[in-house]
Structure formats: C-alpha cells, structure tokens
Design a protein around this motif. Structure first.
Motif, mmCIF file in Angstrom:
data_model
loop_
_atom_site.group_PDB
_atom_site.id
_atom_site.type_symbol
_atom_site.label_atom_id
_atom_site.label_comp_id
_atom_site.label_asym_id
_atom_site.label_seq_id
_atom_site.Cartn_x
_atom_site.Cartn_y
_atom_site.Cartn_z
ATOM 1 N N ALA A 93 -14.865 -1.317 -36.179
ATOM 2 C CA ALA A 93 -16.005 -0.445 -36.460
ATOM 3 C C ALA A 93 -15.681 1.042 -36.306
ATOM 4 C CB ALA A 93 -17.173 -0.826 -35.541
ATOM 5 N N ASP A 94 -14.785 1.377 -35.369
ATOM 6 C CA ASP A 94 -14.480 2.786 -35.123
ATOM 7 C C ASP A 94 -13.230 3.273 -35.875
ATOM 8 O OD1 ASP A 94 -12.668 1.279 -33.731
ATOM 9 O OD2 ASP A 94 -12.858 2.370 -31.831
ATOM 10 N N ASP A 106 -13.576 -16.587 -44.899
ATOM 11 C CA ASP A 106 -14.719 -17.436 -44.563
ATOM 12 C C ASP A 106 -15.206 -17.343 -43.127
ATOM 13 O OD1 ASP A 106 -12.580 -18.718 -43.436
ATOM 14 O OD2 ASP A 106 -12.834 -20.612 -44.490
ATOM 15 N N THR A 107 -14.376 -16.872 -42.202
ATOM 16 C CA THR A 107 -14.807 -16.787 -40.796
ATOM 17 C C THR A 107 -15.351 -15.406 -40.407
ATOM 18 O OG1 THR A 107 -12.567 -16.211 -40.111
ATOM 19 C CG2 THR A 107 -13.133 -18.538 -40.084
ATOM 20 N N LEU A 108 -15.404 -14.481 -41.342
ATOM 21 C CA LEU A 108 -15.712 -13.098 -40.997
ATOM 22 C C LEU A 108 -17.147 -12.612 -41.246
ATOM 23 C CD1 LEU A 108 -12.416 -11.383 -42.235
ATOM 24 C CD2 LEU A 108 -12.972 -12.284 -39.962
ATOM 25 N N PRO A 109 -17.977 -13.312 -42.040
ATOM 26 C CA PRO A 109 -19.315 -12.768 -42.334
ATOM 27 C C PRO A 109 -20.147 -12.395 -41.118
ATOM 28 C CG PRO A 109 -18.843 -14.569 -43.815
ATOM 29 C CD PRO A 109 -17.723 -14.535 -42.815
ATOM 30 N N GLN A 110 -20.123 -13.214 -40.064
ATOM 31 C CA GLN A 110 -20.960 -12.906 -38.895
ATOM 32 C C GLN A 110 -20.542 -11.604 -38.219
ATOM 33 O OE1 GLN A 110 -20.343 -15.468 -35.405
ATOM 34 N NE2 GLN A 110 -18.632 -16.453 -36.481
ATOM 35 N N TYR A 111 -19.251 -11.303 -38.251
ATOM 36 C CA TYR A 111 -18.765 -10.077 -37.619
ATOM 37 C C TYR A 111 -19.030 -8.858 -38.497
ATOM 38 C CZ TYR A 111 -16.483 -13.644 -34.848
ATOM 39 O OH TYR A 111 -16.245 -14.744 -34.065
ATOM 40 N N ALA A 112 -19.031 -9.079 -39.792
ATOM 41 C CA ALA A 112 -19.381 -7.990 -40.704
ATOM 42 C C ALA A 112 -20.870 -7.659 -40.592
ATOM 43 C CB ALA A 112 -19.019 -8.378 -42.133
ATOM 44 N N LYS A 113 -21.702 -8.692 -40.497
ATOM 45 C CA LYS A 113 -23.144 -8.482 -40.399
ATOM 46 C C LYS A 113 -23.528 -7.793 -39.091
ATOM 47 C CE LYS A 113 -24.455 -12.389 -43.339
ATOM 48 N NZ LYS A 113 -25.101 -13.735 -43.375
ATOM 49 N N SER A 114 -22.806 -8.115 -38.020
ATOM 50 C CA SER A 114 -23.112 -7.512 -36.716
ATOM 51 C C SER A 114 -22.543 -6.106 -36.578
ATOM 52 C CB SER A 114 -22.556 -8.391 -35.593
ATOM 53 O OG SER A 114 -21.137 -8.391 -35.618
#
Length: 331
Positions: free
Chosen positions: A140-141, A215-223
């Motif tokens: 994020a940073d 496929d494992t990354l959407p939740q981390y992108a959304k957060s």
C-alpha cells in the motif's frame, strides 16, 4: 512336392491372417470397453492448491460422464517432475493421467539440468483445462501507484527493488523475468516456498513487490493492503477489471499465465484421447465448474489434442529460451 509346399504356405497365410484379424478385433473390443475400471489422475503437487482443487472438480465430472471413479493421486516433489515422470512411464491405456501445467510441461525443461521426460515426446497431451493470470502487486505504501510508474521507478533505480514469488520456477517468477527481459529492468528475485509465505512477507513489508497467480489476492486488494498494478494475461482479469494487462501497457503480445491441462503417457489411443477431451470440454460447461472458475479468475480451456500439443510445444520453447537468457535454475 512344390505343389504341396504352395498349399502349405497358403494354409499358413490364411491361418496367420485369421489370427491377426482376431487379435486386432480383440484390441478394438478392449478399447471400446474403456473405461471398465477406476482411472487415476495424478496431481504432481500437494493437496490444497489451485491445481489440486481444479483437478478434483474436473475429476468429479469425469467420474459421472465416464462411468468409472476418477481417483486423485497427489505425487508432489521436484517442481512436479516426480508425479509427471510416474505418468510418463505408465501404460498408455487411459487409466493413468496427469494434470500437466506450465511448470511440469514447459518451464521445467529450461530450469532443470536433467529432465527425466520430454513434455511432448513422452506424453499424449489431451486438452487444456484452465489458465489464470499472474498479478503484479505492490504494498500500500509503495511509491509507484500505476504499472507505468513501477516501470519508470525500476528503470531509474536498477537493482534497488526486489520482488517476491511463490518460488523458483513458479509462474510468478517466469512472468516477471519475462517482463524484466522485455522492459530492460533490474530487480532481485526473492523466492519463497509457496504462495502463503510470499504473501505473508510482502504484507509484512519485507518485500515491496509480489508476483503470483491472481486468485488468492482479491481480498487483500479490496482491503487496501495490496495494490494490483497489472495482470499478465492477454485480456483483463475478471478479478481485477481495472488493472491493465502488461500487453496493453506497451508490450503487445505479452502473455505469462499459469495453466493446467490433461495429459497421458505417449501412445494413448486416439479414440480415448478424443473421448477424454470431449469429457473435459463438457465438464468445463457445468454450472459448478463455471462458478468456481469465475470466483478464482480462471479461464476455461478445451483445446483439441493436436491444438493442445502445439500449445505445449510453444510454451516449452518460450520458457526454455527465457531460462537460458536469464540464467534461471531450479533449486
């Protein structure tokens, strides 16, 4: 005496021909009964991963359509080479199959000094099952907010930044090494023993860039913990529709995806290969398979055996050339 010899030869010829016809007929009859017992589908990786999950989903469908149990056999090790070697040496009778993939049936040829099999010559490559893009993500940073900014940052700071992947020879490493080659970038690869460890260290700030199957990354992108800058497929991923492809970002034709397929030992009868291809194609149209693929960003396959074989041959060439140029080695 000569006349008797001629009669004897004719009699033997007729007898041999009859035996030959009977033998040929018995083979055709045996093949026509296929399958008449359980089929083993080897997954050359541990249980629980995307390859294993997709294989179990397809196996359920094949069990119904073929009328015999399709049993998953996980034979992990050596980047998938152990399970794949087992199948390459099995009888080509349609009862031992393997989930092939970008590693086992393409990249490993260039990564391993002594490959125990040839992905084209030692297999009947039946059809592709799925493909999934790699995502290029940053913390994020991280100073680069877009893919073009990432490229500019890496070009201005050669060797300063590192990227994480699930391991040496993973599709994530292959994708970013191909990008480095085409864009003239210099970034250090940090391999991990699996996607979970790579993701943990990137989220923890140990490595700023992550390249792995999307496929494992959407939740981390959304957060907001990760920012997806680009995907490596020809078309945008349904998981990250706002993220551009590398191809549309100045690298036409760029493609570096994780794919799976269905393969058997070389010499599999053509009718069995065609029946398996049709069964997989039908499975890919089933609602539960479509739902699973949509949720994970997978694109369904279904190529004919000849087209899939051509695809495998091209993938072997692409990734062996990259491995040689970038001096990539499996450990």
């Amino acid at each position: 005496m000569q006349e008797n010899d001629a009669r004897l030869i004719r009699r033997r010829t007729v007898l041999a021909t009859g035996i030959g016809i009977a033998f040929t007929g018995s083979i055709a009859q045996a093949e026509g009964k296929w399958p008449d017992r359980p089929i083993t589908l080897v997954v050359p990786f541990p249980p629980g991963g995307t390859t294993d999950s997709n294989a179990r989903l397809i196996a359920q469908s094949l069990t119904k359509s073929l009328g015999q149990p399709v049993i998953i056999d996980n034979r992990a090790g050596a980047g998938g080479n152990i399970g794949s070697t087992y199948v390459a040496r099995a009888k080509p009778d349609g009862y031992t199959l393997v989930v092939s993939g970008v590693g086992t049936h393409a990249a490993n040829v260039g990564l391993y000094a002594n490959m125990p099999y040839d992905p084209v010559k030692d297999f009947t490559n039946i059809t592709n099952i799925s493909s999934s893009p790699n995502a290029i993500a940053v913390t994020a940073d991280f100073p680069a907010k877009t893919f073009s900014e990432l490229l500019d940052l890496l070009k201005r700071n050669p060797g300063k930044y590192s990227y994480a992947s699930p391991g040496n020879g993973s599709s994530g490493q292959l994708a970013f090494e191909l990008l480095k080659q085409k864009a003239g970038l210099d970034a250090l690869h940090v391999p991990y023993k699996g996607a979970a460890q790579a993701l943990t260290d990137v989220l923890g700030g140990q490595v700023p860039i992550l390249v792995m199957v999307a496929d494992t990354l959407p939740q981390y992108a959304k957060s907001g913990k990760l920012r997806i800058l680009a995907v490596t497929s020809e078309k945008r991923s349904t998981l990250f529709p706002d993220a551009p492809t590398v191809a549309e970002s100045g690298f036409p034709g760029f493609r570096a995806v994780s794919w799976t397929g269905l393969s058997a030992p070389a010499g599999l009868p053509a009718d069995i290969a065609q029946r398996l291809q049709r069964a997989v194609a039908a499975a890919l149209q089933e609602p539960q398979v479509k739902e699973r693929f949509a949720a994970t960003g997978n694109v369904a396959g279904g190529l004919s055996p000849s087209d899939f074989t051509d695809f495998v041959r091209k993938e072997v060439l692409l990734w062996t050339q990259l491995a040689k140029a970038a001096n990539l080695k499996a450990e």
